[in-house]
Design a protein around this motif. Structure first.
Motif, PDB file in Angstrom:
ATOM      1  N   UNK A  78       0.886  -1.277   0.053  1.00 45.97           N
ATOM      2  CA  UNK A  78      -0.002  -0.142   0.238  1.00 45.97           C
ATOM      3  C   UNK A  78       0.844   1.290   0.131  1.00 45.97           C
ATOM      4  N   UNK A  79       1.867   1.183   0.608  1.00 46.24           N
ATOM      5  CA  UNK A  79       2.872   2.357   0.736  1.00 46.24           C
ATOM      6  C   UNK A  79       3.387   2.682  -0.646  1.00 46.24           C
ATOM      7  N   UNK A  80       3.833   1.618  -1.245  1.00 46.19           N
ATOM      8  CA  UNK A  80       4.358   1.653  -2.713  1.00 46.19           C
ATOM      9  C   UNK A  80       3.243   2.174  -3.573  1.00 46.19           C
ATOM     10  N   UNK A  81       1.877   1.825  -3.613  1.00 49.39           N
ATOM     11  CA  UNK A  81       0.801   2.416  -4.257  1.00 49.39           C
ATOM     12  C   UNK A  81       0.907   4.037  -3.974  1.00 49.39           C
ATOM     13  N   UNK A  82       0.939   4.257  -2.761  1.00 50.19           N
ATOM     14  CA  UNK A  82       0.822   5.565  -2.647  1.00 50.19           C
ATOM     15  C   UNK A  82       1.813   6.392  -3.097  1.00 50.19           C
ATOM     16  N   UNK A  83       3.014   5.908  -3.102  1.00 52.43           N
ATOM     17  CA  UNK A  83       4.166   6.743  -3.609  1.00 52.43           C
ATOM     18  C   UNK A  83       4.095   6.777  -5.198  1.00 52.43           C
ATOM     19  N   UNK A  84       3.793   5.777  -5.968  1.00 50.94           N
ATOM     20  CA  UNK A  84       3.680   5.711  -7.123  1.00 50.94           C
ATOM     21  C   UNK A  84       2.507   6.878  -7.819  1.00 50.94           C
ATOM     22  N   UNK A  85       1.171   6.496  -6.955  1.00 59.94           N
ATOM     23  CA  UNK A  85       0.031   7.391  -7.287  1.00 59.94           C
ATOM     24  C   UNK A  85       0.750   8.841  -7.279  1.00 59.94           C
ATOM     25  N   UNK A  86       1.156   9.046  -6.165  1.00 58.08           N
ATOM     26  CA  UNK A  86       1.736  10.459  -6.005  1.00 58.08           C
ATOM     27  C   UNK A  86       2.575  10.995  -7.148  1.00 58.08           C
ATOM     28  N   UNK A  87       3.600  10.089  -7.307  1.00 53.21           N
ATOM     29  CA  UNK A  87       4.678  10.423  -8.335  1.00 53.21           C
ATOM     30  C   UNK A  87       4.015  10.693  -9.844  1.00 53.21           C
ATOM     31  N   UNK A  88       2.609   9.952 -10.163  1.00 50.85           N
ATOM     32  CA  UNK A  88       2.227  10.009 -11.534  1.00 50.85           C
ATOM     33  C   UNK A  88       0.770  11.166 -11.233  1.00 50.85           C
TER      34      UNK A  88
END
Length: 150
Positions: A78-88
């Motif tokens: 979930x933390x990785x999903x949050x990071x990628x979502x923010x980055x994109x």
């Protein structure tokens, strides 16, 4: 999912990011674009600027909801999903479908995948893959025109 099918209830998530929406929030006034994506999907990341452009260009006329589905164990973080979502730049609500419950209801097998529902919650267009964004925009505009001209 067949064309003209009714939008399913948005249930079975492990989490919502950027706010939570329900079918009741989405149906009635505006058409809705629901897009399926995954953090491990290169095509999804390539297409995201265009999806975000839809979101911003039609923000007063179109609901946009992201559904994240895992393609590997790494995609469950979930933390990785949050990071990628923010980055994109994904600011629309994200339904995290780590158990593939909503994916199964949609009978979806692809990422990226796009579902366009009219204001009454009927499926009007489906497409999968990273290309064809002009076709997607035509279909979105068709359902928007129905509202604009009503």
């Amino acid at each position: 999912m067949k064309l003209r099918s009714e939008m399913p209830e948005l249930v079975g998530e492990v989490a919502w990011l950027n706010g939570q929406v329900s079918k009741a929030d989405l149906v009635g006034e505006k058409p809705t674009l629901i897009h399926f994506w995954s953090i491990s999907c290169h095509l999804c990341k390539e297409a995201m600027p265009e999806v975000n452009n839809f979101r911003d260009k039609y923000k007063d006329e179109l609901n946009v909801v992201a559904v994240h589905i895992p393609r590997s164990e790494k995609d469950l973080d979930l933390d990785e999903i949050k990071v990628i979502a923010e980055n994109h730049g994904i600011t629309q609500p994200i339904f995290v479908d780590s158990e593939l419950k909503l994916t199964d209801v949609f009978e979806n097998q692809y990422v990226p995948a796009y579902y366009v529902f009219d204001k009454d919650g009927k499926l009007r267009h489906f497409q999968a893959g990273g290309s064809g964004m002009k076709m997607l925009e035509k279909r979105v505009n068709r359902v928007l025109d129905e509202v604009r001209n009503a």
